[in-house]
Design an enzyme around this catalytic site. Structure first.
Site, mmCIF file in Angstrom:
data_model
loop_
_atom_site.group_PDB
_atom_site.id
_atom_site.type_symbol
_atom_site.label_atom_id
_atom_site.label_comp_id
_atom_site.label_asym_id
_atom_site.label_seq_id
_atom_site.Cartn_x
_atom_site.Cartn_y
_atom_site.Cartn_z
ATOM 1 N N TYR A 55 15.259 30.324 7.966
ATOM 2 C CA TYR A 55 14.111 31.041 8.517
ATOM 3 C C TYR A 55 14.115 31.054 10.040
ATOM 4 C CZ TYR A 55 11.913 30.689 3.880
ATOM 5 O OH TYR A 55 11.613 30.783 2.553
ATOM 6 N N LYS B 183 0.845 -1.213 0.000
ATOM 7 C CA LYS B 183 0.000 0.000 0.000
ATOM 8 C C LYS B 183 0.878 1.260 0.000
ATOM 9 C CE LYS B 183 -0.068 -0.167 5.063
ATOM 10 N NZ LYS B 183 -0.857 -0.438 6.281
#
Ligand code: PLP
Length: 370
Positions: free
Chosen positions: A264, A34
């Protein structure tokens, strides 16, 4: 090499399936592919599983099962997660995909699709034994079993469940859930459903609970060479080899002075002059932002720490004042072969290896090595 790539070692996946099969005793493997094969690529990994002799593939979604069929897979496939009205249910019945039944409504929906096609649909009854996720709750077992036993459009082939804590050391919940599962099996037999295949275990179950392996074990993370919980043994301890290695080209080297901040929010400031390496991969590619100022990358056996926050497309590492001949264009490894296993990265990012590998984004090309 492109900017960045997830190098996928298919031979390692083949090897890992052998390790898991050897530990699974008489149980058959269901290779769980999956979520794009946990980020590795569903079709190539499914192919490796079949080459390794794996009889079952497991996916969450009906659409994933149909993708496998479209790619030519003709073996047994189980899809277990879908909501009422899923448009792919009829196609799964037509394509001989086994479907999980977690409720009376699901049973009726599959039966209607089967009747419309004048064929019998193969189903696996999912019972909730304590995970409290999908699965028929114990209060509804008797009614759902009676309906399954009476329905001519369905062929009930298996009863199954999922453990909540097979990877938690010292838990008593596995024994508890096993008991509940045994109760469900007994009730199924008394409802006339005998000889069903039984499956309960995932990778951690195979590693730690031989008494929970039953007829099939659903193996995901172990196939990809990642330990479900390094405290149970690292991948290397378990004899597993990493399948995904995340590599990036070093995009720049820049000298900064003491007192200069990086990235940042100024979360890191150089305390002395140093060289900063630009790593052109970021959280949009699946690098967890929570690894900012914590994880590191490797080049030729040396490690360099992330400094400052991980940005959307890039982050920086501190190369120190003497970066050993490192040059722009050199290959940097985040995790995998010749580097830290992904479990270490995951720990620095307050998550688990599963989450890191499954979230490596589609814009990072996968390069397959066999
Ligand atoms: C994803 C999944 C698995 C695979 O678990 P691993 O820990 O990766 O081996 C097994 N069973 C179910 C129901 C799952 O959702």
């Amino acid at each position: 090499m492109p900017r960045a790539a997830a190098v996928i070692d298919l031979a390692a996946a083949h090897h890992n399936l052998g390790v898991m099969a050897a530990r699974a005793g008489d149980a058959e493997l269901m290779a769980v592919v999956k979520a794009e094969g946990y980020g590795h690529g569903m079709i190539p990994l499914a192919r490796v599983a079949r080459e390794a002799g794996v009889t079952w593939l497991g996916v969450a979604l009906p659409s994933e099962a149909l993708e496998l069929r479209a790619a030519g897979d003709t073996g047994r496939i189980l899809a277990w997660l879908w909501a009422a009205g899923d448009p792919d249910i009829a196609a799964c019945v037509a394509a001989d995909v086994d479907l999980s039944v977690s409720s009376m409504a699901a049973l009726e929906e599959i039966a209607a699709a089967a009747k419309a096609q004048s064929k019998r649909a193969r189903v696996h009854l999912k019972v909730d034994t304590g995970l409290s996720r999908n699965g028929v709750p114990e209060s509804d077992w008797a009614s759902v079993l009676a309906a399954l036993a009476a329905n001519e459009d369905l062929e009930v082939v298996a009863i199954w469940s999922h453990l909540s804590s097979a990877d938690v050391i010292g838990t008593t919940s596995v024994a508890d859930q096993r008991q509940v599962f045994e109760r469900a099996i007994a009730l199924a037999e008394s409802a006339g459903l005998s000889g069903l295949l039984r499956h309960l275990g995932n990778t951690a179950t195979v590693l730690a609970y031989p008494d929970c392996q039953y007829d099939i074990v659903r193996v995901g993370i172990g196939m990809y060479g990642v330990s479900p919980n390094p405290q149970m043994g690292t991948a290397a301890d378990l004899g597993l080899r990493p399948v995904m290695t995340l590599r990036v080209n070093l995009a720049g080297i820049k000298r900064i002075e003491a007192g200069v901040s990086v990235s940042y929010g100024e979360t890191w400031t150089a305390s002395e002059p140093t060289l900063i390496g630009l790593i052109p991969i970021g959280y949009a590619d699946g690098v967890p932002r929570s690894a900012s100022n914590r994880a590191h990358v490797s080049v030729n056996g040396r490690t360099y720490p992330i400094v400052g926050t991980v940005a959307m497309d890039q982050f920086m590492v501190d190369l120190g004042s003497n970066p050993d001949g490192l040059q722009v264009g050199d290959t940097v490894t985040l995790f995998g072969r010749d580097s830290d296993p992904v479990e270490v990265w995951a720990e620095h990012a307050d998550t688990i290896g599963y989450e890191v590998i499954t979230r490596i984004a589609p814009r990072v090309p996968r390069i397959y090595e066999s």
